[in-house]
Enzyme design. Structure first.
Site, mmCIF file in Angstrom:
data_model
loop_
_atom_site.group_PDB
_atom_site.id
_atom_site.type_symbol
_atom_site.label_atom_id
_atom_site.label_comp_id
_atom_site.label_asym_id
_atom_site.label_seq_id
_atom_site.Cartn_x
_atom_site.Cartn_y
_atom_site.Cartn_z
ATOM 1 N N ASP A 159 6.089 4.653 1.365
ATOM 2 C CA ASP A 159 6.582 5.408 2.519
ATOM 3 C C ASP A 159 6.064 4.771 3.817
ATOM 4 O O ASP A 159 6.405 5.213 4.915
ATOM 5 C CB ASP A 159 6.249 6.906 2.421
ATOM 6 C CG ASP A 159 4.756 7.192 2.409
ATOM 7 O OD1 ASP A 159 3.952 6.235 2.309
ATOM 8 O OD2 ASP A 159 4.389 8.386 2.502
ATOM 9 N N SER A 160 5.267 3.679 3.679
ATOM 10 C CA SER A 160 4.917 2.864 4.844
ATOM 11 C C SER A 160 6.177 2.287 5.473
ATOM 12 O O SER A 160 6.115 1.725 6.569
ATOM 13 C CB SER A 160 3.970 1.731 4.437
ATOM 14 O OG SER A 160 4.471 1.031 3.318
ATOM 15 N N ASP A 208 7.314 5.816 -3.622
ATOM 16 C CA ASP A 208 6.502 6.893 -3.043
ATOM 17 C C ASP A 208 7.290 8.188 -2.925
ATOM 18 O O ASP A 208 8.463 8.180 -2.529
ATOM 19 C CB ASP A 208 6.050 6.493 -1.628
ATOM 20 C CG ASP A 208 4.627 5.971 -1.602
ATOM 21 O OD1 ASP A 208 3.856 6.256 -2.542
ATOM 22 O OD2 ASP A 208 4.283 5.271 -0.630
ATOM 23 N N LYS A 256 4.830 7.529 -6.972
ATOM 24 C CA LYS A 256 3.429 7.629 -6.518
ATOM 25 C C LYS A 256 3.315 8.845 -5.610
ATOM 26 O O LYS A 256 4.225 9.095 -4.798
ATOM 27 C CB LYS A 256 3.007 6.363 -5.765
ATOM 28 C CG LYS A 256 1.590 6.449 -5.168
ATOM 29 C CD LYS A 256 1.053 5.092 -4.726
ATOM 30 C CE LYS A 256 1.545 4.649 -3.374
ATOM 31 N NZ LYS A 256 1.240 5.541 -2.244
ATOM 32 N N GLU A 269 0.325 11.242 -3.196
ATOM 33 C CA GLU A 269 -1.010 11.231 -2.590
ATOM 34 C C GLU A 269 -1.766 12.519 -2.892
ATOM 35 O O GLU A 269 -1.170 13.609 -2.909
ATOM 36 C CB GLU A 269 -0.883 11.057 -1.065
ATOM 37 C CG GLU A 269 -0.272 9.718 -0.680
ATOM 38 C CD GLU A 269 -0.181 9.514 0.830
ATOM 39 O OE1 GLU A 269 -0.734 10.334 1.598
ATOM 40 O OE2 GLU A 269 0.453 8.532 1.250
ATOM 41 N N GLU A 283 -7.299 3.728 -1.455
ATOM 42 C CA GLU A 283 -7.087 3.142 -0.116
ATOM 43 C C GLU A 283 -8.295 3.412 0.780
ATOM 44 O O GLU A 283 -8.757 4.563 0.893
ATOM 45 C CB GLU A 283 -5.811 3.738 0.509
ATOM 46 C CG GLU A 283 -5.524 3.158 1.902
ATOM 47 C CD GLU A 283 -4.121 3.445 2.408
ATOM 48 O OE1 GLU A 283 -3.288 4.003 1.662
ATOM 49 O OE2 GLU A 283 -3.857 3.098 3.579
HETATM 50 O O1 KIV Z 1 3.143 3.459 1.531
HETATM 51 C C1 KIV Z 1 2.480 2.478 1.169
HETATM 52 O O2 KIV Z 1 2.790 1.318 1.469
HETATM 53 C C2 KIV Z 1 1.292 2.734 0.381
HETATM 54 C C3 KIV Z 1 0.342 1.599 0.200
HETATM 55 C C4 KIV Z 1 -0.448 1.457 1.435
HETATM 56 C C5 KIV Z 1 -0.505 1.769 -0.982
HETATM 57 O O3 KIV Z 1 1.079 3.814 -0.067
#
Ligand code: KIV
Length: 277
Positions: free
Chosen positions: A44-45, A83, A113, A115, A180
């Site tokens: 989600d970056s 994500d 993934k 969080e 992280e």
């Molecule tokens: O969103 C992302 O790119 C991430 C990485 C920083 C692990 O969660």
């Protein structure tokens, strides 16, 4: 060969480091896959590096679905992890399963993934046969609750909590854990304690694998660069040079030359002049 969650398990068993990079589009995912990276994360970056948001909170399910579909079209071998965006799983276990299901079904990604230490959500998604990567330490979706992007687990209480949370997400069924911005020795202890592999980003060299944001490691994103980023290329500078060069050549008439143009026999053109009389 298609990488699976078994690849992750075997890598830890055999002491082989796992490689993971983020990607958000077809062409980049294809290059990363061809380079032999074990896993691609549709992070989600993308909110930061693709959409220009200052954090990841505004990223939607639709954004993740859109970019996830593009990535999986470019991947043959890497395990694709996607994500779950902010508020697609925190609200309830039911929402978590429904949204994890949509991400897998509609994009073709192999795992999700999420969080935080949300064990009920992790357990329910795993029970629905969807592999889960957990993400602890600095969890960017909690930036407002944490009070900024800071190293996590530095004090005794916080370090103990992080170790306990790592054990809890493993017990809930996660097949890997992203750590992280965690001190290296703490990440090392967590890595030794867990049976599942840890993937570090800003968590030192003792993790079972590493992940970086593709735009950071390629030198394409300059808004801010965390200490843990190593730039393996200066593509941003190269791209700017190429754009400037292009403008110069268009303005001077050097581009396009004959080499980049299409021919037509003169008699056809002459005939058209005749028709215009
Ligand atoms: O969103 C992302 O790119 C991430 C990485 C920083 C692990 O969660």
């Amino acid at each position: 060969m298609k990488q699976t969650i078994v690849t992750f398990r075997d890598a830890k068993k055999n002491n082989r480091k796992i490689t993971m990079l983020t990607a958000y589009d077809y062409s980049t995912a294809k290059l990363i896959d061809e380079a032999g990276v074990d896993s691609i994360l549709v992070g989600d970056s993308l909110g930061n590096v693709m959409l220009g948001y200052s954090d990841t909170l505004a990223v939607t399910m639709e954004d993740m679905l859109h970019h996830g579909k593009a990535v999986t079209r470019g991947v043959n071998n890497a395990l694709v992890v996607i994500d779950m965006p902010f508020m697609s799983y925190q609200t309830s276990v039911y929402d978590a399963v429904v949204n994890a299901g949509r991400l897998i079904k509609e994009t073709g990604a192999n795992a999700v993934k999420l969080e935080g230490c949300l064990c009920a959500q992790i357990k329910a998604i795993v029970e629905a046969s969807i592999p889960v990567v957990a993400h602890l330490g600095l969890t960017p979706q909690s930036v407002n609750a944490i009070g900024g992007y800071k190293v996590q687990g530095k004090e005794a209480d916080a370090a103990k909590r992080l170790l306990e949370e790592a054990k809890a997400v493993e017990a809930a069924g996660a097949f890997a854990l992203v750590l992280e911005c965690v001190p290296s020795k703490l990440a090392g202890l967590i890595t030794k304690t867990l049976k599942i592999p840890t993937i570090g980003i800003g968590a030192g060299d003792q993790c079972d694998g590493q992940v970086l944001v593709c735009h950071d490691m390629l030198g394409m994103f300059s808004d801010y660069t965390p200490k843990f980023v190593k730039k393996y290329a200066v593509l941003g500078e190269n791209m700017k040079e190429a754009f400037t060069h292009y403008c110069q050549e268009v303005e001077s008439g050097k581009f396009p030359s004959q080499e980049h143009a299409y021919d037509i026999p003169d008699e056809i053109i002459n005939g058209l002049y005749g028709n215009n009389k």
